[in-house]
Design a protein around this motif. Structure first.
Motif, PDB file in Angstrom:
ATOM      1  N   GLN B 350       0.846  -1.185   0.000  1.00  0.00           N
ATOM      2  CA  GLN B 350       0.000   0.000   0.000  1.00  0.00           C
ATOM      3  C   GLN B 350       0.892   1.249   0.000  1.00  0.00           C
ATOM      4  O   GLN B 350       1.865   1.314   0.754  1.00  0.00           O
ATOM      5  CB  GLN B 350      -0.843  -0.040   1.277  1.00  0.00           C
ATOM      6  N   PHE B 351       0.566   2.200  -0.867  1.00  0.00           N
ATOM      7  CA  PHE B 351       1.276   3.484  -0.862  1.00  0.00           C
ATOM      8  C   PHE B 351       0.254   4.553  -0.498  1.00  0.00           C
ATOM      9  O   PHE B 351      -0.510   5.017  -1.350  1.00  0.00           O
ATOM     10  CB  PHE B 351       1.889   3.773  -2.237  1.00  0.00           C
ATOM     11  N   LEU B 352       0.217   4.906   0.776  1.00  0.00           N
ATOM     12  CA  LEU B 352      -0.768   5.880   1.242  1.00  0.00           C
ATOM     13  C   LEU B 352      -0.195   7.277   1.113  1.00  0.00           C
ATOM     14  O   LEU B 352       0.964   7.522   1.454  1.00  0.00           O
ATOM     15  CB  LEU B 352      -1.123   5.595   2.698  1.00  0.00           C
ATOM     16  N   ARG B 353      -1.021   8.196   0.649  1.00  0.00           N
ATOM     17  CA  ARG B 353      -0.603   9.580   0.591  1.00  0.00           C
ATOM     18  C   ARG B 353      -0.592  10.135   2.015  1.00  0.00           C
ATOM     19  O   ARG B 353      -1.541   9.896   2.779  1.00  0.00           O
ATOM     20  CB  ARG B 353      -1.525  10.407  -0.299  1.00  0.00           C
ATOM     21  N   GLY B 354       0.458  10.856   2.336  1.00  0.00           N
ATOM     22  CA  GLY B 354       0.552  11.370   3.695  1.00  0.00           C
ATOM     23  C   GLY B 354       1.372  12.633   3.777  1.00  0.00           C
ATOM     24  O   GLY B 354       1.825  13.174   2.769  1.00  0.00           O
ATOM     25  N   ARG B 355       1.486  13.126   4.995  1.00  0.00           N
ATOM     26  CA  ARG B 355       2.384  14.271   5.206  1.00  0.00           C
ATOM     27  C   ARG B 355       2.985  14.167   6.588  1.00  0.00           C
ATOM     28  O   ARG B 355       2.501  13.426   7.442  1.00  0.00           O
ATOM     29  CB  ARG B 355       1.644  15.593   4.991  1.00  0.00           C
ATOM     30  N   ARG B 356       4.022  14.911   6.796  1.00  0.00           N
ATOM     31  CA  ARG B 356       4.704  14.938   8.080  1.00  0.00           C
ATOM     32  C   ARG B 356       3.971  15.950   8.946  1.00  0.00           C
ATOM     33  O   ARG B 356       3.855  17.115   8.547  1.00  0.00           O
ATOM     34  CB  ARG B 356       6.150  15.383   7.835  1.00  0.00           C
ATOM     35  N   ASP B 357       3.470  15.527  10.096  1.00  0.00           N
ATOM     36  CA  ASP B 357       2.758  16.489  10.947  1.00  0.00           C
ATOM     37  C   ASP B 357       3.762  17.268  11.795  1.00  0.00           C
ATOM     38  O   ASP B 357       4.972  17.077  11.686  1.00  0.00           O
ATOM     39  CB  ASP B 357       1.663  15.794  11.776  1.00  0.00           C
TER      40      ASP B 357
END
Lengths: 403, 403
Positions: B350-357
């Motif tokens: 799985q390649f989930l879109r994310g960001r660094r919080d």
């Protein structure tokens, strides 16, 4: 400022002269040309994403209530037709029927679920019916219109440096243009009667102008735009005319090289010092002579004529501001052990050209001479020797600036 | 390859199809346009650097032997003239005299040292003489011709990614052009009858083509050149004609989007599978359907039509090769703790879109749906969940790929 200023003092003075550049004008550019630019305002999507309800899978669009018992015992439905991902409005789904549907195709009115083809078997003559093997709830494998974004929602915030994935979202929203910050408009002026166009035959005492092409490239690499590039001989009237022309061309910043040391024929000093420019020595090597001024409200930053000094000066005093405005990362500063001992001059910050050797140590390339432009080209970092340090042993850790 | 291949298997298959791109043709470009390009051969300087013996300081050119005793008692010399950094040959220095000299100016024949102006005092009427206060040895403050580089020496090695400092060295050598590696020539083809030009009025079932502009931008960001960009409807003959046209335009690689899943109207599959293409499923999400082929000797890599899947597929399978050829850094992979727990599908990476919080943790943006292009735009990293992992707790460390 005193006649000899520190690197920090000069950097801070230049930064203050350039502070007006931060408030950027905006311009509209085609989405296709917007890679690397920075959004100037929130970007609204004029349409919902996705624009219509569509299938997430190849399979059969059904009413979930018609297949509710399929997991217990297969349910056979007549196949009323087929919907492809193509223009046009599909016919509504009659109760008790299924339609074959492709990924991305519109889910017909009346259907509320998609059964993936893997969960079905052909049935009836010529596949005229389908056997549904798995019950699917309303909403399964259906992408609702607007489930990513409603029409009028922001698809991009302001201040985003546009990569391909942002352009994908803008284009998917049907946008053709984006409002972005203008790049900083820079003019580059080489001064010196000894300079000729690179490639021209050299007479005695003539050298190719390296700073024109190299400072222009450095400006572009920092994300700004070169609006004018000129070479002027040591003639105050010509330099004045060139600065006026740069201003006319919309330059917001002029970078000069040469003409700021203490000799005669120092054309940048001669023109700008009477207008209030600071022209003096910075406690650094190379690049000691420096100048900074506002000419008719336009910042003019003067570097020494030697290409090594000019490149270093740009990197230290101007690049940080331009990179920050363009959303580009600052040069990284990395502590590395020295490969060899070195000596330095007291009272000046030394920036030695160097490279990282195979053991991860910083080695000096070509010595401290500011004319060693081939040595600069062979370097990949600058070794920083503080003002109060005159000797360093091999293995001592120094700060290095990546080039 | 099996019908469902692993991410590594497909990456390796694509890499082998692209392996011919590594041997780059060369082209000559103007030095001013060479920023970011890679030298294809050693670059010789046709001239010595510096081209003539010149002064490192503003001061006085002298014979060292005439001032040998100056440190003990000042030596006064008549000033025979002045040499600026300007065209022309200065007169030879007569023994027992000095000439005023500017930084960068030719050191006259007969002179072998420069005494900086700071180590002198004016003397005689109208500065007609100079008092030398410090002895200087032969060679002091004199930059010898060729001390940086002899004529014919290499100023740049092959394989250098050209920054402004390299262009400075090339221009200082009087070069106007550089032999560089050609960029990889890529064509981008969007397939799908539902696609319209972004900005065009949308009829029922129509969507803007996001992949054209976004894959072209991704290609450019990876350092390659887009030679052709087209959109074709689901018609095998049109796609064949487009691939022929791309080949005619010199494309070395074609990237298609759409037309490779299991439904009907899968135009890329229909054209290329009979020619030996691999069209199948890769154990990943999003981006499961993938294709790769050689069409008349030209690699064609087929991505799914969804822009999120297409961008991800480009990043995983094609960008690494293009970046390596263009001398650009690979995407960095950073381990980060998860901000929240997540569940994933067994058997697929799985390649989930994310960001660094703000706490440096990876948070998911917008869920796993492959249609969430606005969510992709809001992401700055991909969270990788391995095939055999179905649940992760908050705080568990995952690999993330920077976008």
């Amino acid at each position: 400022m005193s006649a000899r200023s520190s690197v920090e003092e000069h950097a801070s003075f230049v930064r203050s002269l350039l502070s007006g550049l931060g408030a950027r004008p905006t311009e509209r550019v085609a989405v296709a040309d917007a890679l690397g630019r920075i959004t100037a305002s929130p970007v609204e999507s004029p349409i919902a994403l996705p624009p219509f309800r569509n299938s997430q899978m190849d399979g059969f669009a059904v009413r979930a209530s018609d297949v509710a018992s399929a997991t217990d015992a297969p349910v056979t439905l007549p196949v009323a037709g087929e919907v492809a991902a193509a223009p046009g409005l599909p016919a509504a789904l009659a109760p008790g029927t299924a339609v074959r549907i492709m990924t991305g195709a519109q889910v017909p009115e009346g259907a509320d679920a998609v059964v993936p083809v893997e969960e079905t078997e052909a049935a009836g003559a010529d596949g005229g019916a389908v056997r549904i093997l798995v019950a699917r709830a309303a909403g399964d494998y259906v992408r609702e219109a607007g489930s990513d974004l409603a029409a009028g929602d922001d698809v991009l915030p302001p201040g985003v440096k546009l990569g391909s994935r942002h352009l994908a979202a803008a284009a998917a929203s049907g946008l053709t243009g984006l409002l972005v910050r203008e790049r900083v408009r820079v003019a580059v002026v080489s001064t010196g009667s000894e300079l000729v166009e690179p490639g021209a035959e050299l007479g005695p005492g003539e050298i190719p102008d390296a700073n024109g092409v190299a400072l222009a490239a450095a400006v572009r690499a920092a994300g700004a735009l070169v609006v004018r590039e000129a070479r002027v001989r040591d003639d105050v009237d010509r330099l004045r005319a060139e600065l006026d022309a740069a201003r006319e061309a919309g330059a917001e910043l002029v970078l000069t090289s040469g003409g700021i040391s203490k000799g005669a024929y120092e054309v940048v000093r001669e023109l700008l010092e009477p207008l209030g420019a600071w022209v003096g020595a910075v406690a650094m090597q190379p690049g000691g002579p420096q100048a900074a001024a506002a000419y008719r409200g336009m910042p003019v930053i003067g570097f020494p004529g030697n290409p090594v000094s000019a490149q270093l000066s740009f990197e230290l005093f101007v690049a940080p501001t331009l990179r920050a405005i363009a959303g580009r990362p600052a040069a990284s500063v990395v502590p590395l052990p020295l490969a060899e001992p070195l000596v330095s001059v007291a009272g000046r910050r030394q920036f030695l050209r160097g490279r990282r050797d195979e053991h991860g140590r910083a080695e000096v390339v070509g010595g401290p001479g500011s004319h060693l432009v081939a040595a600069l080209a062979a370097s990949d970092l600058l070794i920083v020797v503080p003002e109060d340090v005159t000797e360093l042993a091999a293995g001592e850790v120094v700060q290095t600036i990546a080039l």
